[in-house]
Design an enzyme around this catalytic site. Structure first.
Site, PDB file in Angstrom:
ATOM      1  CG  HIS A 281      22.485 -26.653 -25.738  1.00 53.04           C
ATOM      2  ND1 HIS A 281      21.771 -25.480 -25.740  1.00 53.04           N
ATOM      3  CD2 HIS A 281      21.569 -27.639 -25.488  1.00 53.04           C
ATOM      4  CE1 HIS A 281      20.487 -25.743 -25.523  1.00 53.04           C
ATOM      5  NE2 HIS A 281      20.342 -27.038 -25.350  1.00 53.04           N
ATOM      6  CG  HIS A 332      20.220 -17.615 -30.868  1.00 50.62           C
ATOM      7  ND1 HIS A 332      19.105 -18.171 -31.461  1.00 50.62           N
ATOM      8  CD2 HIS A 332      20.314 -18.173 -29.636  1.00 50.62           C
ATOM      9  CE1 HIS A 332      18.545 -19.020 -30.616  1.00 50.62           C
ATOM     10  NE2 HIS A 332      19.263 -19.043 -29.510  1.00 50.62           N
ATOM     11  CG  ASP A 391      24.748 -18.473 -23.634  1.00 49.02           C
ATOM     12  OD1 ASP A 391      24.283 -18.835 -22.548  1.00 49.02           O
ATOM     13  OD2 ASP A 391      24.556 -19.075 -24.690  1.00 49.02           O
TER      14      ASP A 391
END
Length: 454
Positions: A281, A332, A391
């Site tokens: 996460h 994702h 990210d």
């Protein structure tokens, strides 16, 4: 208990662990037999619907001839497209995190006087209880800042005379205080750790009320408290893009889940922090940075597409980096064709790379961004497209801001506390039932056997 062997993994413990592992083995075919939605997702990876929200919407498909097909990703905060919000906020001469937080919590964009009041209240709340830094943060500093943050949040319960009051006005007060205090709790925790564990100089800068959340982070972190306007703007954009992502992401769902029990705000938020800490996460951007560090050491020519491509293939084949078979920062749970947060962030990251003289590194990221989806599609069976997620760029951005690796995930939490707060308030306002999903027990019933006969 003897503290000298407190952390030892003894042979007896290993034996018990093996027993525990054997007891936890479930026939995989049973998950199909009972139609279990593992990970609360269906076979196509779509999340199981468990609730309703008005706070944000994550869109990754469109309907064509009655069927859902992948589409460019879109993210909405209270009905506003994140692209429009970021453009509107960056076109102005002020930072936007506070304005976006107001939107999430109160459902509408603030007028100037409302925003001024909100900012003033956050500034007033940005002060820790007397002795908190000395008595709590400085004592037994943890090497993990997320654990430090969770401990600090739980300890604030003891300083709150109305800690268990779950009325909306009181929870709103608690949430606003936590939004305001998260930068201090995170950065002070890091400063204490670096001082006591690494012998670094200790800096505890007092926050300035006129600074935004992004500016406060840089102010209390850096020894000289200086930063450029672009640095503050990039960090502000990062906070906006990370502050909310639907009710189903793991930490936000945790907030709903724990809040549904009627517990206090500090317990609910600490639980969310524990969820966000996980490398699947909030800790994902750290993996991206470490992966690129390994890539840079293994690849001689960063511009050679074949050489970079071979490294990426090695990653997928568990022959490079951590041998997990993953290209971190790619893919994702919801988005397939594109992650709007990554697209928005990319422009600002490129600008900062020019300011910092790190254009070659950005070019390497851009090359991996282009090659990775092609290589994954060639070597893996995927049911949807794959693209860079937020990210992918955030770790590189934080490294250019000279943020320490230990603070990457806490920065995520500093942003996401706004979303968690909005969802906690929504859960309490809705006053729904305590959440209790079902688990099917597949253990056969057995007669009890006396210990003398075992």
């Amino acid at each position: 208990m003897n503290t000298n062997n407190f952390c030892d993994i003894t042979p007896e413990l290993r034996q018990l662990a093996e027993r525990c592992n054997n007891a936890a083995t479930i026939d995989p075919s049973l998950f199909t037999k009972y139609d279990v939605k593992r990970g609360l997702r269906d076979l196509n990876g779509k999340g199981v619907l468990v609730g309703l929200t008005e706070i944000s919407d994550v869109c990754a498909t469109r309907t064509v001839d009655g069927e859902q097909v992948p589409a460019p990703g879109e993210l909405y905060y209270r009905g506003y497209n994140i692209k429009d919000l970021v453009k509107g906020l960056t076109d102005s001469d002020h930072d936007g995190f506070e304005e976006a937080a107001y939107l999430l919590m109160f459902g509408q964009l603030p007028r100037q006087e409302e925003l001024n009041m909100f900012r003033s209240m956050l500034a007033d709340y940005r002060s820790l209880p007397t002795g908190f830094v000395r008595d709590i943060i400085m004592k037994a500093p943890s090497q993990d800042m997320m654990n430090t943050l969770a401990r600090s949040v739980l300890t604030l319960y003891s300083y709150d005379d109305r800690a268990d009051d779950t009325s909306i006005p009181n929870v709103l007060r608690q949430c606003m205080q936590l939004i305001s205090l998260f930068p201090l709790l995170s950065v002070y925790g890091y400063q204490a750790y670096k001082h006591y564990h690494d012998g670094a100089s200790l800096y505890i800068h007092v926050p300035s009320p006129e600074l935004s959340t992004a500016e406060t982070i840089l102010h209390v972190l850096r020894p000289d408290s200086t930063y450029t306007p672009l640095e503050a703007k990039l960090l502000d954009i990062a906070l906006i893009l990370h502050m909310e992502h639907g009710g189903g992401n793991n930490s936000t769902f945790t907030t709903h889940l724990v809040s549904s029990s009627g517990t206090d705000t500090y317990s609910a938020i600490a639980a969310a922090i524990g969820s966000l800490k996980g490398p699947k996460h909030g800790g994902a951007n750290i993996k991206v940075v470490k992966m690129f560090d390994d890539l840079k050491s293994q690849v001689q020519d960063w511009k050679d597409e074949e050489e970079v491509g071979r490294y990426l293939s090695a990653l997928l084949n568990k022959e490079a980096f951590d041998r997990a078979g993953l290209i971190y920062g790619m893919g994702h749970a919801v988005y397939s064709l594109s992650d709007p947060r990554a697209q928005l962030f990319r422009t600002f990251v490129e600008r900062l790379s020019n300011e910092k003289g790190r254009q070659e590194e950005f070019a390497l990221y851009a090359l991996v961004e282009r090659l990775a989806p092609e290589i994954i599609a060639r070597e893996r069976k995927i049911y949807k497209g794959v693209s860079p997620n937020v990210d992918f760029f955030s770790g590189f951005a934080y490294s250019m801001l000279d943020l320490p690796l230990e603070l990457y995930t806490p920065i995520f939490a500093i942003a996401r506390i706004a979303g968690w707060s909005a969802h906690r308030l929504e859960e309490l306002s809705y006053n729904g039932k305590i959440m209790r999903p079902a688990y099917k027990c597949v253990q056969e019933h057995r007669p009890f056997i006396p210990i003398s006969q075992r």
